[in-house]
Design a protein around this motif. Structure first.
Motif, PDB file in Angstrom:
ATOM      1  N   ARG A 171     -40.839 -40.561 -25.321  1.00 53.96           N
ATOM      2  CA  ARG A 171     -40.210 -39.401 -25.929  1.00 53.96           C
ATOM      3  C   ARG A 171     -38.727 -39.276 -25.584  1.00 53.96           C
ATOM      4  O   ARG A 171     -37.992 -38.555 -26.245  1.00 53.96           O
ATOM      5  CB  ARG A 171     -40.916 -38.148 -25.463  1.00 53.96           C
ATOM      6  N   THR A 172     -38.298 -39.945 -24.517  1.00 48.57           N
ATOM      7  CA  THR A 172     -36.888 -39.830 -24.148  1.00 48.57           C
ATOM      8  C   THR A 172     -35.982 -40.500 -25.174  1.00 48.57           C
ATOM      9  O   THR A 172     -34.798 -40.202 -25.236  1.00 48.57           O
ATOM     10  CB  THR A 172     -36.627 -40.461 -22.770  1.00 48.57           C
ATOM     11  N   VAL A 173     -36.529 -41.439 -25.967  1.00 47.77           N
ATOM     12  CA  VAL A 173     -35.679 -42.093 -26.968  1.00 47.77           C
ATOM     13  C   VAL A 173     -36.021 -41.655 -28.390  1.00 47.77           C
ATOM     14  O   VAL A 173     -35.513 -42.213 -29.356  1.00 47.77           O
ATOM     15  CB  VAL A 173     -35.752 -43.640 -26.885  1.00 47.77           C
ATOM     16  N   THR A 174     -36.912 -40.671 -28.513  1.00 50.25           N
ATOM     17  CA  THR A 174     -37.279 -40.266 -29.871  1.00 50.25           C
ATOM     18  C   THR A 174     -36.717 -38.886 -30.197  1.00 50.25           C
ATOM     19  O   THR A 174     -36.314 -38.140 -29.312  1.00 50.25           O
ATOM     20  CB  THR A 174     -38.807 -40.238 -30.079  1.00 50.25           C
ATOM     21  N   LEU A 175     -36.732 -38.584 -31.475  1.00 44.19           N
ATOM     22  CA  LEU A 175     -36.204 -37.308 -31.940  1.00 44.19           C
ATOM     23  C   LEU A 175     -37.228 -36.655 -32.862  1.00 44.19           C
ATOM     24  O   LEU A 175     -37.823 -37.319 -33.710  1.00 44.19           O
ATOM     25  CB  LEU A 175     -34.898 -37.545 -32.709  1.00 44.19           C
ATOM     26  N   GLY A 176     -37.438 -35.365 -32.678  1.00 42.38           N
ATOM     27  CA  GLY A 176     -38.324 -34.648 -33.587  1.00 42.38           C
ATOM     28  C   GLY A 176     -39.519 -34.015 -32.895  1.00 42.38           C
ATOM     29  O   GLY A 176     -40.118 -33.094 -33.421  1.00 42.38           O
ATOM     30  N   GLY A 177     -39.891 -34.541 -31.716  1.00 45.18           N
ATOM     31  CA  GLY A 177     -40.970 -33.928 -30.938  1.00 45.18           C
ATOM     32  C   GLY A 177     -42.367 -34.346 -31.372  1.00 45.18           C
ATOM     33  O   GLY A 177     -43.246 -34.529 -30.575  1.00 45.18           O
ATOM     34  N   TRP A 178     -42.585 -34.459 -32.657  1.00 43.50           N
ATOM     35  CA  TRP A 178     -43.869 -34.940 -33.187  1.00 43.50           C
ATOM     36  C   TRP A 178     -43.602 -35.512 -34.566  1.00 43.50           C
ATOM     37  O   TRP A 178     -42.469 -35.464 -35.065  1.00 43.50           O
ATOM     38  CB  TRP A 178     -44.916 -33.817 -33.211  1.00 43.50           C
ATOM     39  N   GLY A 214     -38.565 -32.014 -29.352  1.00 45.79           N
ATOM     40  CA  GLY A 214     -39.038 -32.012 -27.980  1.00 45.79           C
ATOM     41  C   GLY A 214     -37.853 -31.777 -27.078  1.00 45.79           C
ATOM     42  O   GLY A 214     -36.727 -32.118 -27.410  1.00 45.79           O
ATOM     43  N   MET A 241     -33.742 -42.870 -33.758  1.00 49.68           N
ATOM     44  CA  MET A 241     -34.529 -42.037 -32.845  1.00 49.68           C
ATOM     45  C   MET A 241     -35.711 -41.365 -33.549  1.00 49.68           C
ATOM     46  O   MET A 241     -36.835 -41.353 -33.046  1.00 49.68           O
ATOM     47  CB  MET A 241     -33.634 -40.984 -32.183  1.00 49.68           C
ATOM     48  N   ALA A 272     -36.897 -33.179 -24.257  1.00 49.33           N
ATOM     49  CA  ALA A 272     -36.195 -34.375 -23.806  1.00 49.33           C
ATOM     50  C   ALA A 272     -35.329 -34.953 -24.911  1.00 49.33           C
ATOM     51  O   ALA A 272     -34.163 -35.267 -24.708  1.00 49.33           O
ATOM     52  CB  ALA A 272     -37.203 -35.415 -23.349  1.00 49.33           C
ATOM     53  N   SER A 273     -35.897 -35.025 -26.109  1.00 49.67           N
ATOM     54  CA  SER A 273     -35.140 -35.665 -27.174  1.00 49.67           C
ATOM     55  C   SER A 273     -33.965 -34.790 -27.595  1.00 49.67           C
ATOM     56  O   SER A 273     -32.931 -35.273 -27.995  1.00 49.67           O
ATOM     57  CB  SER A 273     -36.041 -35.954 -28.365  1.00 49.67           C
ATOM     58  N   PHE A 274     -34.163 -33.470 -27.475  1.00 46.35           N
ATOM     59  CA  PHE A 274     -33.026 -32.636 -27.841  1.00 46.35           C
ATOM     60  C   PHE A 274     -31.916 -32.742 -26.834  1.00 46.35           C
ATOM     61  O   PHE A 274     -30.741 -32.701 -27.165  1.00 46.35           O
ATOM     62  CB  PHE A 274     -33.422 -31.176 -28.028  1.00 46.35           C
TER      63      PHE A 274
END
Ligand code: HEM
Lengths: 261, 209
Positions: free
Chosen positions: B58-65, A36, B39, A38-40
């Motif tokens: 989503r601001t603290v997660t990684l991977g998008g889904w 995503g 994350m 934001a996460s990137f």
């Protein structure tokens, strides 16, 4: 990602599409599935540079996932049985789970349905449900584990796939059994041959001693207690024995292909 | 004494190295791996939350889904495991753990904690960890081992079913895994705060002295 792109046909109601896609699906407008924005951003901040752009990250992640397929095939013990449970442990109600609502589940007429068999097999005749019901069956009470993390214990009864493969004269040195299903948008999934031959891998015709209900995959589900749930296809309409890796509905979108448990 | 340990002592006395190179490399590799794991792990958690009212932005997660997060998680896991194993082996073989992290006594921890909270704890000799540091470091190493084992037990609940059973089954192992993550996040908050409060310790962890 070809599949996602195919889904975006002009003229198709986007709202319906979005509703149908589960909350777990990536943004349909975004092709790249790994990250995503934001996460990137956060990762770029961490590394302080753009060396890890999303394309090369995606390539790297895909390679590691292939490596993980090999590691899992190595770890897989064909004789290790999934733990079994008493009937009292069965989860009630057993959850329905798919990328669509239960009302959109295939509504198959058992009298018309036939299991097509193709590929590296001696006998390619299609099987009616009555013919399949006459094969020897066994029952298992095992834990179904979803890729999402939740799990539920269910009871399935059916014919060991290894037995069926023998009956149809399949070349069991081939790499995969590839299943096609009746789910909307065409579900499919490859199963590696070692797992297909595992004693607990069955063509399930019953759930909790009743004919498999529509929600759980009528008329036939492949129950594989050594794999995550999405590797247990429901509403199966054909099986191809093949050496080619043909991909699968979720596998193509990034779920690890082996996904053993 | 092993030759590695001897070498460490030699270089340590020669240039007053506080943190030998292997510790620094492995520490920062671990920091990167842990952050990627946390994350992506939070994104995986969101697919099927253990606590109804707790999900992560989503601001603290990684991977998008979920699929992307799993790819990250099962890639960073190798970095974490290989580096962590190397750190454990080197830490034991060189005698570093014994020298730096022991002894730990309840009384020592309490008196050092009180001294720290009243700003009377000395930071003059960075080569010696105080009792609070020892407890935190030994504790977080143990948590690191448990989080990897519980992770393996939910990754392979059939192939590693005895390990899963050790954690009380698949469902409980998920809680153990999540609880370890929470502990690491809490540790990280304190750990980074302390490192910033004593900048020369951060310098030593970066350039060695
Ligand atoms: C990314 C932020 C981090 C920063 C800024 C940081 C900073 C530091 C510093 C400055 C030291 C030396 C402190 C001292 O002299 O007491 C240290 C040691 C240590 N840190 Fe971190 N750290 C970070 C992340 C982590 C993580 C994620 C873990 C584990 C989960 C960790 C575990 C440790 C351990 C076990 C030691 C002792 C190492 C040894 O002596 O062998 N750190 N860290």
């Amino acid at each position: 990602m070809g599949r996602l792109r195919k889904l975006l046909i002009p003229g198709v109601d986007k709202k319906l599409l979005v509703r149908d896609a589960t909350r777990l699906m990536p943004d349909l407008t975004r092709r790249r599935f790994i990250s995503g924005g934001a996460s990137f951003g956060a990762l770029t901040l961490l590394t302080g540079c753009d060396v890890i752009d999303s394309d090369s990250a995606e390539e790297m992640l895909k390679k590691v996932s292939k490596f993980n397929d090999a590691v899992q095939a190595f770890i897989f013990n064909p004789h290790a049985l999934a733990p079994t449970f008493p009937e009292s442990a069965i989860t009630k109600p057993f959850p329905f789970n798919a990328y669509y609502e239960v009302d959109d589940a295939p509504d198959i007429d058992g009298k018309d349905w036939k299991l097509e068999v193709s590929g590296l097999v001696e006998n390619k005749k299609a099987w009616t449900l009555d013919e399949l019901y006459k094969l020897p069956q066994q029952k298992q009470v095992t834990r179904h584990i979803c890729v999402e993390g939740w799990s539920a214990i269910g009871s399935w009864t059916g014919t060991p796939l290894s037995y069926f493969l023998k009956v149809i004269g399949a070349d069991t040195t081939a790499k995969y059994c590839w299943f096609q299903c009746a789910d909307k948008d065409g579900y499919n999934s490859p199963l590696d041959m070692e797992t297909a031959l595992h004693p607990q891998t069955i063509m399930a015709f019953r759930f909790a001693d009743e004919i498999l209900p529509r929600a759980y995959g009528f008329p036939m589900k492949i129950r594989v207690p050594t794999k995550l749930g999405f590797k247990n296809p429901k509403y199966v309409i054909s099986m191809e024995v093949t050496n080619d890796y043909k991909g699968g509905y979720w596998e193509d979108q990034g779920y690890n292909s082996f996904s053993g448990s | 004494m092993t030759s590695l340990a001897a070498a460490e002592q030699r270089t340590a006395t020669a240039s007053r190295v506080i943190q030998p190179a292997w510790v620094r490399v492995m520490h920062w590799t671990n920091a990167v791996a842990i952050i990627l794991m946390i994350m992506s792990g939070l994104q995986i958690y969101d697919a099927s939350p253990l606590f109804n009212s707790l999900t992560f932005s989503r601001t603290v997660t990684l991977g998008g889904w979920l699929g992307g997060a799993l790819l990250w998680h099962f890639a960073a896991m190798w970095l974490l495991m290989v580096n962590g194993l190397a750190y454990l082996v080197t830490g034991f073989v060189t005698g570093r753990f014994k020298k730096k992290l022991l002894p730990i006594s309840p009384r020592g921890v309490i008196s050092d904690a009180v001294a720290a909270l009243t700003f009377r704890l000395s930071h003059d000799d960075l080569s010696k960890y105080n009792q609070v540091q020892r407890l935190l470091y030994a504790g977080i190493i143990a948590v690191g081992i448990v989080i990897v084992l519980s992770g393996l037990s939910i990754w392979k609940p059939v192939q590693f079913q005895y390990l899963t059973a050790l954690f009380g089954g698949y469902d409980i192992a998920r809680y153990v895994h999540f609880f370890c993550m929470s502990t690491i996040v809490a540790f990280l908050a304190i750990h980074v705060l302390l490192a910033v409060l004593v900048p020369k310790s951060l310098r030593a962890m970066i350039i060695g002295h």
